[in-house]
Design a protein around this motif. Structure first.
Motif, PDB file in Angstrom:
ATOM      1  N   VAL A 142       4.828   4.148   0.368  1.00 31.92           N
ATOM      2  CA  VAL A 142       4.774   5.500   1.077  1.00 31.92           C
ATOM      3  C   VAL A 142       5.793   6.358   0.483  1.00 31.92           C
ATOM      4  O   VAL A 142       7.083   6.122   0.639  1.00 31.92           O
TER       5      VAL A 142
ATOM      6  N   GLN B 118       5.989   0.088   6.727  1.00 33.56           N
ATOM      7  CA  GLN B 118       4.719  -0.441   6.489  1.00 33.56           C
ATOM      8  C   GLN B 118       4.518  -1.523   7.228  1.00 33.56           C
ATOM      9  O   GLN B 118       5.350  -2.698   7.511  1.00 33.56           O
TER      10      GLN B 118
ATOM     11  N   PHE C 163       0.874   2.424   7.946  1.00 37.80           N
ATOM     12  CA  PHE C 163       2.261   2.953   7.498  1.00 37.80           C
ATOM     13  C   PHE C 163       2.545   4.171   8.483  1.00 37.80           C
ATOM     14  O   PHE C 163       1.944   4.958   8.949  1.00 37.80           O
TER      15      PHE C 163
ATOM     16  N   VAL D 281       3.347  13.611   2.955  1.00 37.54           N
ATOM     17  CA  VAL D 281       3.364  12.242   2.699  1.00 37.54           C
ATOM     18  C   VAL D 281       2.169  11.781   1.902  1.00 37.54           C
ATOM     19  O   VAL D 281       1.228  12.504   1.805  1.00 37.54           O
TER      20      VAL D 281
ATOM     21  N   LEU E  46       0.694   8.311  -0.919  1.00 37.74           N
ATOM     22  CA  LEU E  46       0.589   6.900  -1.223  1.00 37.74           C
ATOM     23  C   LEU E  46       0.408   6.720  -2.601  1.00 37.74           C
ATOM     24  O   LEU E  46       0.166   7.413  -3.521  1.00 37.74           O
TER      25      LEU E  46
END
Length: 329
Positions: free
Chosen positions: A40, A70, A144, A170, A172
């Motif tokens: 992340v 995580q 997350f 954010v 991934l």
């Protein structure tokens, strides 16, 4: 900086990503900054830089930070139950509120509130999401949590809008390059012994090796944890007790009893080995645990291997191969 517990209890909100939304999040990954070893990332507010002590970003002078954590897939159901209960109970957090935050990847749930730690009052923001990771025939869902905190007296530098913008960015990524993780360690791992999954536990300090990339270690498969620490005793007579006390902190197991312990040389340095047998707390699986500590100066390298007892003979050989392939930089 002051970092009060950033993931209190299980009362945080959950964002469930559809495949199309997940693709959108991954498409934004090229614009995000990823802490070493983290799946992340985000675009941090101006003034915050990547932390060297935890996965996230910080402004040490202003004691502000964003922590990315995580969690195992099993935690998701607990988070979901907390959200569905309708209650907002964050230990130590007052004025807690829940709302929808529109991120670049879609709508997310966000908790905000106030907290005080060591005499400092903070404003806190907490966002959580999940994603599925598929690899080598095994599926795993990872949660997350992204937590930001800013001292009240630093709100001019990091406003609510600034933090929301960062959380809204954010993103991934599908995997973390093994080289990225290993290159940032103060030691070299020259032999992985078929442990193909490499995960950063503490950036630049600790890693976990598993047999499958991106996966939590199944209860019936072995894993290794390698870390550095200090201070350590310089006198050989003190090392047995030191190693034993360190190993007492291991969690997730029960009925542990020692079956072997002795000093030894590891990589030309003084070391100490301890083996335990016991069961896992979650599934009562019979396991064997080995800890090696390699001492150098006032510090140490620690290797902890956990294996189902039925596979111990073959796994122990692999554990030793990894141990013997570790060199200081």
């Amino acid at each position: 900086m002051i970092l009060p517990r950033l993931i209190p209890s299980l009362f945080v909100a959950v964002l469930t990503l559809a495949p199309s939304t997940l693709a959108s999040w991954q498409a934004k990954a090229a614009d995000a900054v990823f802490p070493v070893g983290s799946l992340v990332g985000l675009t941090p507010p101006a003034g915050m830089v990547a932390s060297r002590t935890f996965p996230g970003f910080e402004d040490r002078e202003k004691k502000a930070g964003i922590v990315i954590t995580q969690l195992p897939g099993e935690a998701y159901e607990q988070f979901l139950k907390s959200m569905n209960s309708g209650a907002i109970e964050l230990p130590g957090v007052s004025n807690a509120k829940r709302e929808i935050l529109l991120t670049e990847g879609g709508a997310a749930h966000l908790l905000t509130g106030d907290q005080e730690a060591e005499g400092v009052k903070f404003r806190k923001w907490m966002l959580i999401t999940r994603r599925a990771i598929t690899g080598r025939g095994a599926d795993s869902t990872m949660a997350f949590v992204v937590t930001a905190q800013v001292p009240i007296d630093a709100e001019d530098a990091y406003s609510d809008a600034d933090i929301r913008k960062a959380l809204g960015s954010v993103a991934l990524r599908a995997n973390v390059p093994t080289k990225e993780i290993l290159d940032n360690l103060p030691f070299e791992v020259n032999e992985l012994a078929k442990f193909e999954g490499v995960r950063s536990l503490i950036p630049g300090q600790a890693i976990m090796l598993t047999e499958q990339p991106g996966m939590e270690p199944p209860v019936d498969r072995p894993f290794l944890m390698i870390s550095v620490g200090g201070p350590a005793p310089s006198q050989a007579s003190d090392r047995a007790a030191f190693a034993t006390n360190i190993l007492r902190g291991i969690q997730g197991f029960k009925n542990l009893k020692p079956v072997f312990a002795e000093p030894m040389r590891i990589g030309g340095k003084p070391g100490y080995e301890i083996r335990l047998e016991g069961q896992t707390m979650a599934h009562d699986t019979d396991v064997m645990i080995v800890q090696w500590m390699r001492f150098s100066g006032t510090g140490f390298i620690r290797v902890v291997g956990v294996s189902p007892k039925k596979d111990w003979g073959e796994t122990f050989t692999r554990f030793r191969a990894v141990r013997d392939g570790i060199d200081t930089r």
